[in-house]
Scaffold this motif. Sequence first.
Motif, PDB file in Angstrom:
ATOM      1  N   HIS A 174       0.831  -1.209   0.000  1.00 44.92           N
ATOM      2  CA  HIS A 174       0.000   0.000   0.000  1.00 44.92           C
ATOM      3  C   HIS A 174       0.864   1.256   0.000  1.00 44.92           C
ATOM      4  CE1 HIS A 174      -3.216  -2.760   1.518  1.00 44.92           C
ATOM      5  NE2 HIS A 174      -3.928  -2.002   0.718  1.00 44.92           N
ATOM      6  N   ASN A 175       2.173   1.073   0.086  1.00 48.22           N
ATOM      7  CA  ASN A 175       3.090   2.205   0.171  1.00 48.22           C
ATOM      8  C   ASN A 175       3.439   2.685  -1.239  1.00 48.22           C
ATOM      9  OD1 ASN A 175       5.456   3.802   0.377  1.00 48.22           O
ATOM     10  ND2 ASN A 175       5.989   2.828   2.324  1.00 48.22           N
ATOM     11  N   ALA A 176       2.841   3.809  -1.625  1.00 48.27           N
ATOM     12  CA  ALA A 176       3.035   4.310  -2.988  1.00 48.27           C
ATOM     13  C   ALA A 176       4.485   4.681  -3.253  1.00 48.27           C
ATOM     14  CB  ALA A 176       2.120   5.507  -3.234  1.00 48.27           C
ATOM     15  N   ASP A 177       5.154   5.262  -2.256  1.00 52.07           N
ATOM     16  CA  ASP A 177       6.565   5.625  -2.436  1.00 52.07           C
ATOM     17  C   ASP A 177       7.416   4.378  -2.647  1.00 52.07           C
ATOM     18  OD1 ASP A 177       5.999   8.314  -2.163  1.00 52.07           O
ATOM     19  OD2 ASP A 177       6.423   8.340  -0.005  1.00 52.07           O
ATOM     20  N   GLN A 178       7.131   3.339  -1.879  1.00 46.73           N
ATOM     21  CA  GLN A 178       7.872   2.094  -2.046  1.00 46.73           C
ATOM     22  C   GLN A 178       7.633   1.499  -3.429  1.00 46.73           C
ATOM     23  OE1 GLN A 178       6.715  -1.647   0.108  1.00 46.73           O
ATOM     24  NE2 GLN A 178       8.832  -1.508   0.835  1.00 46.73           N
ATOM     25  N   ALA A 179       6.391   1.491  -3.863  1.00 47.31           N
ATOM     26  CA  ALA A 179       6.080   0.959  -5.184  1.00 47.31           C
ATOM     27  C   ALA A 179       6.877   1.677  -6.257  1.00 47.31           C
ATOM     28  CB  ALA A 179       4.578   1.088  -5.452  1.00 47.31           C
ATOM     29  N   GLU A 180       6.984   2.984  -6.124  1.00 46.57           N
ATOM     30  CA  GLU A 180       7.749   3.783  -7.089  1.00 46.57           C
ATOM     31  C   GLU A 180       9.229   3.393  -7.079  1.00 46.57           C
ATOM     32  OE1 GLU A 180       7.792   6.412 -10.167  1.00 46.57           O
ATOM     33  OE2 GLU A 180       6.002   5.917  -8.995  1.00 46.57           O
ATOM     34  N   ARG A 181       9.751   3.088  -5.889  1.00 48.00           N
ATOM     35  CA  ARG A 181      11.178   2.764  -5.765  1.00 48.00           C
ATOM     36  C   ARG A 181      11.531   1.397  -6.327  1.00 48.00           C
ATOM     37  NH1 ARG A 181      10.383   4.916  -0.467  1.00 48.00           N
ATOM     38  NH2 ARG A 181      10.314   2.808   0.392  1.00 48.00           N
TER      39      ARG A 181
END
Length: 198
Positions: A174-181
């Motif tokens: 659910h972590n959008a920043d993590q998904a981007e990384r």
Amino acid sequence: MLLDVRNLGGKLGRPVSMTLAAGECLVISGPSGIGKSLLLRMIADLDENTGDARLNGRSRMAMPGPHWRRQVMYLAAESGWWAETVSAHMQPLPDAAAFLPRLGLRADVMDAPVSQLSTGERQRLAFIRAAIRKPAVMLLDEPTSALDPASTGLLEDEFSRLRQTGTGLIVVTHNADQAERIATRRLFMTRDGLSEAR
């Protein structure tokens, strides 16, 4: 193609299809309760489902379930532990010990009772327990949900290392920043199925 999921259906509703290449990190996001965890469990053949999945072209129906799950390994956000100490879960032990400093874990954690570990320690150790078995595909369900930013960064570094060896990753977060990384490709899940994330 490393993993080819074909018309996987059942409790999800509309059948789902997807592919995963060697060394790819596919991130799946979507609303809570939509079935992302269930999808991972179905790919691992832990929950009843229809359709098929193929690993390097070989159908999971052509191999025993335990063999499939050793190659296509599901890692829950809160994994189960069945023995008293950490070391009893880790084979081969030297491989597990090599992971500890890279994930910010002290060497003596191997002798610790599982009951005395923090949730974040258990989460990192469960990842180690899976990774040392060298599966072809890891299905990771909210793998950093209990971790602080520093520990999250260390685990994401391990994702990169696994990808460099050809391991395929499917990560629910659910972590959008993590998904981007971490993502090389992203999918979004709704009641209608999966679509390419924008």
